[in-house]
Design a protein around this motif. Structure first.
Motif, PDB file in Angstrom:
ATOM      1  N   CYS A  43      -1.742   9.815   9.669  1.00  0.00           N
ATOM      2  CA  CYS A  43      -1.742   8.357   9.799  1.00  0.00           C
ATOM      3  C   CYS A  43      -3.179   7.836   9.891  1.00  0.00           C
ATOM      4  O   CYS A  43      -4.007   8.384  10.628  1.00  0.00           O
ATOM      5  N   GLN A  44      -3.461   6.790   9.120  1.00  0.00           N
ATOM      6  CA  GLN A  44      -4.830   6.260   9.051  1.00  0.00           C
ATOM      7  C   GLN A  44      -5.133   5.233  10.147  1.00  0.00           C
ATOM      8  O   GLN A  44      -6.206   4.640  10.157  1.00  0.00           O
ATOM      9  N   GLY A  45      -4.200   5.017  11.067  1.00  0.00           N
ATOM     10  CA  GLY A  45      -4.500   4.199  12.237  1.00  0.00           C
ATOM     11  C   GLY A  45      -3.914   2.807  12.252  1.00  0.00           C
ATOM     12  O   GLY A  45      -4.285   1.997  13.102  1.00  0.00           O
ATOM     13  N   ILE A  46      -2.954   2.496  11.370  1.00  0.00           N
ATOM     14  CA  ILE A  46      -2.347   1.167  11.382  1.00  0.00           C
ATOM     15  C   ILE A  46      -1.675   0.875  12.737  1.00  0.00           C
ATOM     16  O   ILE A  46      -1.681  -0.250  13.224  1.00  0.00           O
ATOM     17  N   CYS A  47      -1.114   1.932  13.369  1.00  0.00           N
ATOM     18  CA  CYS A  47      -0.434   1.758  14.659  1.00  0.00           C
ATOM     19  C   CYS A  47      -1.408   1.651  15.832  1.00  0.00           C
ATOM     20  O   CYS A  47      -1.014   1.296  16.947  1.00  0.00           O
ATOM     21  N   ARG A  48      -2.675   1.934  15.576  1.00  0.00           N
ATOM     22  CA  ARG A  48      -3.698   1.851  16.627  1.00  0.00           C
ATOM     23  C   ARG A  48      -4.675   0.701  16.391  1.00  0.00           C
ATOM     24  O   ARG A  48      -5.694   0.588  17.076  1.00  0.00           O
ATOM     25  N   GLY A  49      -4.403  -0.084  15.369  1.00  0.00           N
ATOM     26  CA  GLY A  49      -5.295  -1.199  15.036  1.00  0.00           C
ATOM     27  C   GLY A  49      -6.561  -0.767  14.353  1.00  0.00           C
ATOM     28  O   GLY A  49      -7.541  -1.516  14.313  1.00  0.00           O
ATOM     29  N   GLU A  50      -6.563   0.436  13.752  1.00  0.00           N
ATOM     30  CA  GLU A  50      -7.763   0.987  13.119  1.00  0.00           C
ATOM     31  C   GLU A  50      -7.729   0.839  11.595  1.00  0.00           C
ATOM     32  O   GLU A  50      -8.670   1.243  10.907  1.00  0.00           O
ATOM     33  N   GLU A  51      -6.645   0.292  11.052  1.00  0.00           N
ATOM     34  CA  GLU A  51      -6.537   0.093   9.601  1.00  0.00           C
ATOM     35  C   GLU A  51      -5.963  -1.284   9.345  1.00  0.00           C
ATOM     36  O   GLU A  51      -5.087  -1.754  10.084  1.00  0.00           O
ATOM     37  N   SER A  52      -6.408  -1.931   8.297  1.00  0.00           N
ATOM     38  CA  SER A  52      -5.923  -3.275   7.986  1.00  0.00           C
ATOM     39  C   SER A  52      -4.508  -3.204   7.410  1.00  0.00           C
ATOM     40  O   SER A  52      -4.117  -2.203   6.792  1.00  0.00           O
ATOM     41  N   THR A  53      -3.778  -4.289   7.616  1.00  0.00           N
ATOM     42  CA  THR A  53      -2.413  -4.380   7.085  1.00  0.00           C
ATOM     43  C   THR A  53      -2.425  -4.265   5.567  1.00  0.00           C
ATOM     44  O   THR A  53      -1.583  -3.594   4.964  1.00  0.00           O
ATOM     45  N   GLN A  54      -3.410  -4.921   4.920  1.00  0.00           N
ATOM     46  CA  GLN A  54      -3.479  -4.897   3.452  1.00  0.00           C
ATOM     47  C   GLN A  54      -3.674  -3.483   2.933  1.00  0.00           C
ATOM     48  O   GLN A  54      -3.022  -3.063   1.975  1.00  0.00           O
ATOM     49  N   SER A  55      -4.578  -2.731   3.578  1.00  0.00           N
ATOM     50  CA  SER A  55      -4.833  -1.352   3.147  1.00  0.00           C
ATOM     51  C   SER A  55      -3.586  -0.486   3.307  1.00  0.00           C
ATOM     52  O   SER A  55      -3.229   0.293   2.418  1.00  0.00           O
ATOM     53  N   TYR A  56      -2.937  -0.640   4.447  1.00  0.00           N
ATOM     54  CA  TYR A  56      -1.740   0.176   4.698  1.00  0.00           C
ATOM     55  C   TYR A  56      -0.613  -0.185   3.736  1.00  0.00           C
ATOM     56  O   TYR A  56       0.032   0.689   3.145  1.00  0.00           O
ATOM     57  N   ASN A  57      -0.396  -1.497   3.533  1.00  0.00           N
ATOM     58  CA  ASN A  57       0.691  -1.934   2.645  1.00  0.00           C
ATOM     59  C   ASN A  57       0.484  -1.472   1.217  1.00  0.00           C
ATOM     60  O   ASN A  57       1.449  -1.250   0.470  1.00  0.00           O
ATOM     61  N   THR A  58      -0.784  -1.350   0.818  1.00  0.00           N
ATOM     62  CA  THR A  58      -1.079  -0.869  -0.539  1.00  0.00           C
ATOM     63  C   THR A  58      -0.497   0.534  -0.735  1.00  0.00           C
ATOM     64  O   THR A  58       0.121   0.838  -1.758  1.00  0.00           O
ATOM     65  N   ARG A  59      -0.666   1.407   0.275  1.00  0.00           N
ATOM     66  CA  ARG A  59      -0.143   2.772   0.166  1.00  0.00           C
ATOM     67  C   ARG A  59       1.390   2.789   0.250  1.00  0.00           C
ATOM     68  O   ARG A  59       2.045   3.600  -0.400  1.00  0.00           O
ATOM     69  N   VAL A  60       1.955   1.875   1.050  1.00  0.00           N
ATOM     70  CA  VAL A  60       3.419   1.781   1.103  1.00  0.00           C
ATOM     71  C   VAL A  60       3.974   1.389  -0.264  1.00  0.00           C
ATOM     72  O   VAL A  60       4.962   1.956  -0.746  1.00  0.00           O
ATOM     73  N   ASN A  61       3.316   0.424  -0.905  1.00  0.00           N
ATOM     74  CA  ASN A  61       3.767   0.003  -2.242  1.00  0.00           C
ATOM     75  C   ASN A  61       3.633   1.125  -3.259  1.00  0.00           C
ATOM     76  O   ASN A  61       4.457   1.257  -4.177  1.00  0.00           O
ATOM     77  N   GLU A  62       2.602   1.944  -3.104  1.00  0.00           N
ATOM     78  CA  GLU A  62       2.441   3.105  -3.992  1.00  0.00           C
ATOM     79  C   GLU A  62       3.607   4.085  -3.780  1.00  0.00           C
ATOM     80  O   GLU A  62       4.136   4.657  -4.743  1.00  0.00           O
ATOM     81  N   ALA A  63       3.995   4.285  -2.522  1.00  0.00           N
ATOM     82  CA  ALA A  63       5.119   5.168  -2.215  1.00  0.00           C
ATOM     83  C   ALA A  63       6.424   4.615  -2.797  1.00  0.00           C
ATOM     84  O   ALA A  63       7.255   5.356  -3.335  1.00  0.00           O
ATOM     85  N   ILE A  64       6.584   3.285  -2.697  1.00  0.00           N
ATOM     86  CA  ILE A  64       7.787   2.644  -3.254  1.00  0.00           C
ATOM     87  C   ILE A  64       7.829   2.809  -4.759  1.00  0.00           C
ATOM     88  O   ILE A  64       8.874   3.146  -5.344  1.00  0.00           O
ATOM     89  N   GLN A  65       6.700   2.573  -5.412  1.00  0.00           N
ATOM     90  CA  GLN A  65       6.652   2.697  -6.870  1.00  0.00           C
ATOM     91  C   GLN A  65       6.934   4.126  -7.308  1.00  0.00           C
ATOM     92  O   GLN A  65       7.643   4.372  -8.288  1.00  0.00           O
ATOM     93  N   HIS A  66       6.399   5.067  -6.546  1.00  0.00           N
ATOM     94  CA  HIS A  66       6.665   6.485  -6.822  1.00  0.00           C
ATOM     95  C   HIS A  66       8.164   6.780  -6.754  1.00  0.00           C
ATOM     96  O   HIS A  66       8.717   7.488  -7.600  1.00  0.00           O
ATOM     97  N   THR A  67       8.827   6.211  -5.748  1.00  0.00           N
ATOM     98  CA  THR A  67      10.268   6.412  -5.581  1.00  0.00           C
ATOM     99  C   THR A  67      11.060   5.760  -6.706  1.00  0.00           C
ATOM    100  O   THR A  67      11.987   6.356  -7.267  1.00  0.00           O
ATOM    101  N   LEU A  68      10.677   4.507  -7.049  1.00  0.00           N
ATOM    102  CA  LEU A  68      11.403   3.784  -8.092  1.00  0.00           C
ATOM    103  C   LEU A  68      11.254   4.434  -9.453  1.00  0.00           C
ATOM    104  O   LEU A  68      12.139   4.322 -10.309  1.00  0.00           O
ATOM    105  N   ASN A  69      10.124   5.103  -9.688  1.00  0.00           N
ATOM    106  CA  ASN A  69       9.922   5.773 -10.973  1.00  0.00           C
ATOM    107  C   ASN A  69      10.947   6.872 -11.196  1.00  0.00           C
ATOM    108  O   ASN A  69      11.224   7.265 -12.326  1.00  0.00           O
ATOM    109  N   GLU A  70      11.510   7.403 -10.077  1.00  0.00           N
ATOM    110  CA  GLU A  70      12.554   8.426 -10.202  1.00  0.00           C
ATOM    111  C   GLU A  70      13.918   7.807 -10.467  1.00  0.00           C
ATOM    112  O   GLU A  70      14.852   8.482 -10.888  1.00  0.00           O
ATOM    113  N   ASN A  71      14.045   6.504 -10.185  1.00  0.00           N
ATOM    114  CA  ASN A  71      15.335   5.822 -10.341  1.00  0.00           C
ATOM    115  C   ASN A  71      15.442   5.114 -11.686  1.00  0.00           C
ATOM    116  O   ASN A  71      15.742   3.928 -11.769  1.00  0.00           O
TER     117      ASN A  71
END
Length: 456
Positions: free
Chosen positions: A352-380
């Motif tokens: 974890c890059q620290g989003i839960c500790r206030g050490e990472e910005s929401t935008q940075s974290y959400n970017t990786r979440v969207n990458e994970a979502i896109q990775h998942t959708l590519n299988e569907n």
């Protein structure tokens, strides 16, 4: 020479079935020349319902000989005889199993008075011993006792021997290669003869036309026959209850598997053990909280408006999200892998890059979440599986829509189907289940060339 046999048992299936009484009449075709009847100590408890049926209880057999003691006499009586019984496979196989348990081989030609009666005395509503004897005015005393039933079977057998065309029928049934002797007693030979040697599903039905078993096969006729040769307790009972067989052609093995799975879920047949349970699907999904942070979570699919991917148990959902966390360095707290008010502390996920500790910005974290979502959708993705149809003029189709099995159908051969709307015209909609998901995944891995991408 014929040995006409009847046994009473403890009723615990062929391999657990122990003889409680046996009666043997040696019949020369005209008269009985020898008889032997004995109670047998089964060395096990006789169930109450069996006592209620036969009248034989534990006290009656307590001082009776055990099977090992009378086995030599039984073998001597049966030597070189044709083994005859009403529903012969039951009596024959129980005796064979008892002899096998004490190390003695047993193999005789056999005749079934149920099957012989169906052929030589057609038209009766029931071929059970009691009802058939009543219809033919054959005296039957001590019903469900070995001697009473065996004596009635002798009289029935004598009547069958005197029936016109009996000699030809008997020779056919005694032919070791004749399929007739293997067919269930209640099943007309015409029903078996109508079965095709092609891929599809088949339905065993009882006398009430209820589906009691569904199976699939590359060769329906061959597979159905194998049920009749199988002498396991389940198969013997299935065959005893089978009065007719229907079938549907599939053209290929994949559709046969999918059609079988659907039929089992739809009809819940008595003799199908697998695939009866309706498994609840779970879906992984994404939502945004009040702070704008994207969460990954899972819930029952019916409660999820936009599922990213579907599984059929919570364990697979958690393992999938864990893998996303590791791959995209997501926070296990915001992926609902742990319930904590403070920072994450998952024992397997430490990137974890620290989003839960206030050490990472929401935008940075959400970017990786969207990458994970896109990775998942590519299988569907949506695609067709095209396989051999039921005839040379058609193709079999299986539709996977956004990663979910949507149904199967048959279309004219080589028809262009550029969009899902075109496919739906030929499709029978189906439910996506854990079994269909597994079958399709295995097929696509083995036969990737059968996959055709399709536009939504």
């Amino acid at each position: 020479m014929y040995a006409i046999v009847d046994i009473e048992t403890t009723g615990n299936g062929i391999k657990g079935n122990k003889i409680t009484e046996i009666s043997i009449f040696i019949f020369d075709g005209k008269k009985v020349i020898k008889e032997y009847t004995s109670l047998v100590n089964p060395k096990s408890e006789i169930p109450y319902f069996i006592t209620g049926l036969t009248g034989i209880d534990n006290d009656m057999v307590r001082n009776a000989p055990v099977f090992e003691e009378i086995a030599p006499k039984i073998l001597a009586l049966l030597e070189d005889m044709i083994f005859v019984a009403h529903s012969v496979n039951f009596d024959y196989n129980v005796i064979k199993e008892e002899l096998k348990n004490i190390g003695l081989p047993f193999s005789l030609k056999k005749l079934c008075t149920v099957r012989l009666s169906r052929r030589l005395l057609p038209g009766y509503s029931s071929y059970s011993l009691g009802k058939l004897c009543s219809s033919l005015n054959i005296p039957l005393t001590d019903r469900h006792r070995a001697r009473g039933d065996a004596e009635a079977t002798v009289l029935l057998f004598k009547k069958l021997l005197e029936t016109p065309n009996a000699e030809t029928v008997f020779k056919t049934f005694l032919n070791a290669r004749s399929q007739e002797i293997t067919l269930p007693a209640a099943l007309p030979k015409s029903s078996y003869d109508a079965l095709p040697a092609e891929a599809g599903v088949y339905y065993f039905k009882n006398v009430k036309a209820q589906i009691i078993y569904v199976g699939k096969a590359k060769n329906i006729k061959k597979r159905v026959l194998s049920h009749f040769y199988d002498k396991s307790t389940k198969e013997l009972k299935l065959c005893e209850d089978t009065a007719s067989i229907d079938f549907e052609l599939s053209g290929n093995e994949l559709l046969a598997l999918l059609m079988e799975s659907n039929a089992i879920k739809q009809h819940y047949p008595l003799y199908n053990r697998a695939q009866k349970r309706n498994v609840v699907p779970y879906a992984v999904f994404c939502y945004e909280d009040r702070q704008g942070i994207l969460h990954l979570a899972f819930n029952k699919q019916k409660l999820v408006p936009k599922p990213l991917i579907t599984f059929y148990n919570t364990t697979d959902c958690r393992l999938f999200i864990e893998q996303l966390c590791k791959t995209f360095k997501l926070c296990p707290k915001y992926c609902h892998l742990q319930d904590t008010a403070g920072p994450c502390s998952h024992f397997r996920i430490t990137d974890c890059q620290g989003i839960c500790r206030g050490e990472e910005s929401t935008q940075s974290y959400n970017t990786r979440v969207n990458e994970a979502i896109q990775h998942t959708l590519n299988e569907n993705v949506s695609y067709l599986i095209k396989e051999k149809g039921r005839t040379r003029e058609e193709d079999a189709l299986v539709l996977i829509k956004e990663g979910i099995y949507a149904g199967y159908g048959f279309a004219p051969k080589n028809l262009e189907l550029p969009t899902i709307e075109d496919v739906l015209a030929y499709l029978t909609p189906q439910k996506d289940t854990i079994e269909t998901t597994r079958l399709i995944r295995i097929h696509t891995l083995k036969f990737p060339k059968s996959i055709i991408p399709i536009n939504i």
